[in-house]
Each structure stands twice: as structure tokens, then as C-alpha cells.
Design a protein around this motif. Structure first.
Motif, PDB file in Angstrom:
ATOM      1  N   ARG A   4     -30.778  32.728 -10.114  1.00  0.00           N
ATOM      2  CA  ARG A   4     -30.797  31.399  -9.515  1.00  0.00           C
ATOM      3  C   ARG A   4     -31.505  30.390 -10.412  1.00  0.00           C
ATOM      4  O   ARG A   4     -31.060  29.249 -10.567  1.00  0.00           O
ATOM      5  CB  ARG A   4     -31.503  31.477  -8.163  1.00  0.00           C
ATOM      6  CG  ARG A   4     -31.396  30.216  -7.349  1.00  0.00           C
ATOM      7  CD  ARG A   4     -31.954  30.435  -5.947  1.00  0.00           C
ATOM      8  NE  ARG A   4     -31.968  29.180  -5.233  1.00  0.00           N
ATOM      9  CZ  ARG A   4     -32.993  28.358  -5.208  1.00  0.00           C
ATOM     10  NH1 ARG A   4     -34.103  28.652  -5.841  1.00  0.00           N
ATOM     11  NH2 ARG A   4     -32.932  27.228  -4.543  1.00  0.00           N
ATOM     12  N   MET A   7     -29.366  28.883 -13.170  1.00  0.00           N
ATOM     13  CA  MET A   7     -28.216  28.047 -12.835  1.00  0.00           C
ATOM     14  C   MET A   7     -28.552  26.586 -13.130  1.00  0.00           C
ATOM     15  O   MET A   7     -29.695  26.164 -12.965  1.00  0.00           O
ATOM     16  CB  MET A   7     -27.908  28.170 -11.348  1.00  0.00           C
ATOM     17  CG  MET A   7     -27.344  29.507 -10.927  1.00  0.00           C
ATOM     18  SD  MET A   7     -26.937  29.334  -9.177  1.00  0.00           S
ATOM     19  CE  MET A   7     -27.141  30.968  -8.599  1.00  0.00           C
ATOM     20  N   PRO A   8     -27.562  25.804 -13.566  1.00  0.00           N
ATOM     21  CA  PRO A   8     -27.824  24.371 -13.765  1.00  0.00           C
ATOM     22  C   PRO A   8     -28.136  23.694 -12.427  1.00  0.00           C
ATOM     23  O   PRO A   8     -27.641  24.120 -11.385  1.00  0.00           O
ATOM     24  CB  PRO A   8     -26.518  23.848 -14.356  1.00  0.00           C
ATOM     25  CG  PRO A   8     -25.482  24.848 -13.981  1.00  0.00           C
ATOM     26  CD  PRO A   8     -26.173  26.164 -13.855  1.00  0.00           C
ATOM     27  N   LEU A   9     -28.967  22.671 -12.498  1.00  0.00           N
ATOM     28  CA  LEU A   9     -29.321  21.942 -11.284  1.00  0.00           C
ATOM     29  C   LEU A   9     -28.506  20.647 -11.211  1.00  0.00           C
ATOM     30  O   LEU A   9     -28.430  19.910 -12.178  1.00  0.00           O
ATOM     31  CB  LEU A   9     -30.812  21.601 -11.287  1.00  0.00           C
ATOM     32  CG  LEU A   9     -31.778  22.761 -11.125  1.00  0.00           C
ATOM     33  CD1 LEU A   9     -33.200  22.288 -11.376  1.00  0.00           C
ATOM     34  CD2 LEU A   9     -31.660  23.382  -9.745  1.00  0.00           C
ATOM     35  N   SER A  10     -27.903  20.409 -10.079  1.00  0.00           N
ATOM     36  CA  SER A  10     -27.153  19.175  -9.904  1.00  0.00           C
ATOM     37  C   SER A  10     -27.018  18.866  -8.418  1.00  0.00           C
ATOM     38  O   SER A  10     -26.765  19.775  -7.632  1.00  0.00           O
ATOM     39  CB  SER A  10     -25.773  19.301 -10.538  1.00  0.00           C
ATOM     40  OG  SER A  10     -25.075  18.076 -10.422  1.00  0.00           O
ATOM     41  N   PRO A  11     -27.167  17.666  -7.983  1.00  0.00           N
ATOM     42  CA  PRO A  11     -27.563  16.507  -8.809  1.00  0.00           C
ATOM     43  C   PRO A  11     -29.040  16.601  -9.221  1.00  0.00           C
ATOM     44  O   PRO A  11     -29.824  17.250  -8.544  1.00  0.00           O
ATOM     45  CB  PRO A  11     -27.375  15.323  -7.851  1.00  0.00           C
ATOM     46  CG  PRO A  11     -26.714  15.851  -6.628  1.00  0.00           C
ATOM     47  CD  PRO A  11     -26.984  17.303  -6.579  1.00  0.00           C
TER      48      PRO A  11
ATOM     49  N   MET B   1     -29.867  20.900  -6.841  1.00  0.00           N
ATOM     50  CA  MET B   1     -29.429  22.131  -6.190  1.00  0.00           C
ATOM     51  C   MET B   1     -28.780  23.048  -7.229  1.00  0.00           C
ATOM     52  O   MET B   1     -28.001  22.565  -8.050  1.00  0.00           O
ATOM     53  CB  MET B   1     -28.412  21.774  -5.094  1.00  0.00           C
ATOM     54  CG  MET B   1     -28.602  22.552  -3.834  1.00  0.00           C
ATOM     55  SD  MET B   1     -27.582  21.881  -2.518  1.00  0.00           S
ATOM     56  CE  MET B   1     -28.771  20.849  -1.674  1.00  0.00           C
ATOM     57  N   PRO B   2     -29.074  24.342  -7.228  1.00  0.00           N
ATOM     58  CA  PRO B   2     -28.473  25.223  -8.237  1.00  0.00           C
ATOM     59  C   PRO B   2     -26.953  25.276  -8.067  1.00  0.00           C
ATOM     60  O   PRO B   2     -26.458  25.441  -6.964  1.00  0.00           O
ATOM     61  CB  PRO B   2     -29.089  26.600  -7.928  1.00  0.00           C
ATOM     62  CG  PRO B   2     -30.235  26.337  -7.030  1.00  0.00           C
ATOM     63  CD  PRO B   2     -29.951  25.058  -6.310  1.00  0.00           C
ATOM     64  N   VAL B   3     -26.237  25.124  -9.194  1.00  0.00           N
ATOM     65  CA  VAL B   3     -24.780  25.077  -9.138  1.00  0.00           C
ATOM     66  C   VAL B   3     -24.201  26.463  -9.416  1.00  0.00           C
ATOM     67  O   VAL B   3     -24.519  27.085 -10.431  1.00  0.00           O
ATOM     68  CB  VAL B   3     -24.236  24.068 -10.167  1.00  0.00           C
ATOM     69  CG1 VAL B   3     -22.711  24.090 -10.180  1.00  0.00           C
ATOM     70  CG2 VAL B   3     -24.731  22.676  -9.840  1.00  0.00           C
ATOM     71  N   ILE B   4     -23.357  26.961  -8.509  1.00  0.00           N
ATOM     72  CA  ILE B   4     -22.687  28.239  -8.713  1.00  0.00           C
ATOM     73  C   ILE B   4     -21.456  28.005  -9.588  1.00  0.00           C
ATOM     74  O   ILE B   4     -21.274  28.644 -10.610  1.00  0.00           O
ATOM     75  CB  ILE B   4     -22.290  28.881  -7.364  1.00  0.00           C
ATOM     76  CG1 ILE B   4     -23.546  29.169  -6.537  1.00  0.00           C
ATOM     77  CG2 ILE B   4     -21.486  30.167  -7.593  1.00  0.00           C
ATOM     78  CD1 ILE B   4     -23.278  29.500  -5.079  1.00  0.00           C
ATOM     79  N   ASP B  10     -25.612  26.249  -4.530  1.00  0.00           N
ATOM     80  CA  ASP B  10     -26.256  27.318  -3.772  1.00  0.00           C
ATOM     81  C   ASP B  10     -27.187  26.679  -2.739  1.00  0.00           C
ATOM     82  O   ASP B  10     -28.211  26.094  -3.085  1.00  0.00           O
ATOM     83  CB  ASP B  10     -27.046  28.216  -4.740  1.00  0.00           C
ATOM     84  CG  ASP B  10     -27.713  29.368  -4.001  1.00  0.00           C
ATOM     85  OD1 ASP B  10     -27.635  29.404  -2.757  1.00  0.00           O
ATOM     86  OD2 ASP B  10     -28.306  30.228  -4.678  1.00  0.00           O
TER      87      ASP B  10
END
Lengths: 128, 141
Positions: A4, A7-11, B1-4, B10
Motif C-alpha cells: 500500500r 502505491m502512488p497517491l492521488s489526488p 488516496m493510494p491508487v490501485i 484503495d
């Protein structure tokens, strides 16, 4: 750590379009910090004035120079933007002005009024 | 927000934050034989809260939640917290306020208002959060 955290954060800050709401919130904070620094500068200026004519004329040379005047202009704008933004926050604390239209109206008013007050303060300072 | 993957975030964390506010009716009085009745005015107080579909557009657009993801509850969850606080049938208002009275859970909201600007349903999380802050202020005074 976990998958987790990779993982990239967006937005997030890098990919969320700046808008009046967040930009004014950010500038309110930045101007607050800036005014803290200017408060120290004000004390230095007062101390120089209190120390005697020689030190006062030295510091006035700096204040009257072009960079000094630019810093003073920036400081004036910071002061009025923070003041107007602070009044806007007081309305919110009272639970008023939360409709989106009101948020934008008050936001642009803060920008316009602080520019006008900065201009007015400088015009006045050259008149006296 | 972490992107799956594209457009699939996620939401585990925000939903666990949602469960923290215990979003269900809490009541100590025995259940009546029929429905728990509300006046029209009491019912209208939860307008603007019950419509939320938990898309978390507001929470994922909130700078305060970016910086304090773990400890700040974020606008969507706080809007729901408010929805249960103002529900006339709920009897756990005091406990709910106790749980929220925290420098991070509630007070990381600095009235940035990205939440209200972004809500696709035109709801107003910022106003709800201000309402919670007012309730806490009124309780302590």
C-alpha cells in the motif's frame, strides 16, 4: 513497508488543480508566518531608532533603498491579506458564509480589498 | 488516496475511519412498538448529511487530509459524524462529541473548503464540520 505504501497517491498536492479555496488558505498561512518575521524586523527597526540617530540613519538607508521598499510593499500586502482573511475566518467560525457562492464571493473580496488597501496605504504614505 | 489502477483508489483506510464514528443509531431507550418518530423539523436537520454516498471526493481533495491521512478523519467522515450528532433519534451525542474532541480527528480542519467545492452532490462538509465545532464550543461554555 506494505504494498500500500508503494502505491502512488492521488489526488495529492502535485496533481490537484489549485483553486481559490486552497490557494487562499495556503496564502493565509504563508502571510501569517511572513508577518511573524516582519514583527521581528519591526523590533529591530525600533531598537535602531532607540539606539540613536547614527544607527537609525543606517537602518533608514536600508529601508529607503529599492529592495527595502519592495520588501515593505510585500509586507503591507501580507498584512492586509492576512487581516482580511482573518475576518473571513471569523465569519466561518460563527457558522456563516459556507454556501459555495458566498465562499467565492468572500474569497475574491478578500483579494480585491487587500490590493486596494495596500494601494491606499502607499498612496497615503507618499502624500504625508 | 493510494491508487490501485486508473480511477480505482484503495478506500480501506477512509472506510476504517468511517467505522470509527460508529455510523449507526445509538439509543438507550427501549425501542418503541412502531417507528421512532420525528417531527418534520427534526427530520430536516439531517438534510445535507444523509444524501452522501461516500464517494470520498471531498476527503481525497482535502489538503489537511493529505498531510494527516492517518489521524484526521477528513470531510466525508466528519459530515457523517455530524449527521448522527443532529439526528433527534440518536442518544449518544455526548459520547460522539467526546470521540471527536481531538486536535487531529476534528481540528485538523482549517476551513480550506476544497470539500464543499468538490462535492458532486452539492453537499457542504465544511459547514457540517463548523457545526460540530460549534456544538463542542456550546457544550464547554
Amino acid at each position: 513497508m506494505t504494498a500500500r505504501s508503494r502505491m502512488p497517491l492521488s489526488p495529492h498536492l502535485q496533481n490537484y488543480r489549485p483553486q481559490l479555496t486552497s490557494v487562499l488558505s495556503f496564502t493565509h498561512r504563508v502571510t501569517g508566518v511572513t508577518l511573524g518575521i516582519y514583527a521581528v524586523a519591526l523590533v529591530v527597526w525600533l531598537a535602531a531608532a532607540a539606539a540613536g540617530p547614527a544607527s537609525f540613519s543606517t537602518i533608514q538607508t536600508g529601508v529607503r533603498s529599492l529592495p527595502g521598499q519592495a520588501l515593505l510593499l510585500g509586507g503591507t500586502f501580507c498584512f492586509f491579506l492576512h487581516l482580511c482573511g482573518g475576518i473571513r475566518h471569523l465569519f466561518w467560525d460563527a457558522g456563516r458564509g459556507f454556501a459555495l457562492g458566498a465562499v467565492y464571493a468572500s474569497g475574491w473580496t478578500v483579494v480585491a480589498v487587500s490590493i486596494s488597501l495596500t494601494a491606499a496605504a502607499w498612496i497615503l504614505s507618499f502624500m504625508v | 488516496m493510494p491508487v490501485i489502477k486508473d480511477l480505482v483508489p484503495d478506500q480501506t483506510h477512509v472506510f476504517s475511519q468511517y467505522s470509527m464514528i460508529e455510523p449507526w443509531l445509538k439509543s438507550r431507550t427501549p425501542a418503541p412498538a412502531t417507528e421512532r418518530l420525528q417531527s418534520r423539523d427534526e427530520r430536516s436537520r439531517i438534510d445535507g448529511g444523509w444524501e452522501c454516498i461516500l464517494c470520498f471526493c471531498c476527503t481525497s481533495g482535502c489538503p489537511s487530509h493529505w498531510w494527516n491521512t492517518d489521524r484526521f478523519l477528513g470531510p466525508a467522515v466528519l459530515l457523517q459524524a455530524w449527521r448522527w450528532l443532529v439526528d433527534s433519534r440518536d442518544e449518544a451525542t455526548g459520547e460522539r462529541l467526546d470521540e471527536l474532541e481531538d486536535p487531529f480527528r476534528l481540528y485538523r480542519c482549517h476551513t480550506i473548503l476544497n470539500c464543499t467545492r468538490t462535492c458532486p452532490k452539492g453537499l457542504n462538509p465544511a459547514k457540517a464540520i463548523a457545526g460540530i465545532k460549534k456544538m463542542l464550543l456550546e457544550r464547554s461554555s
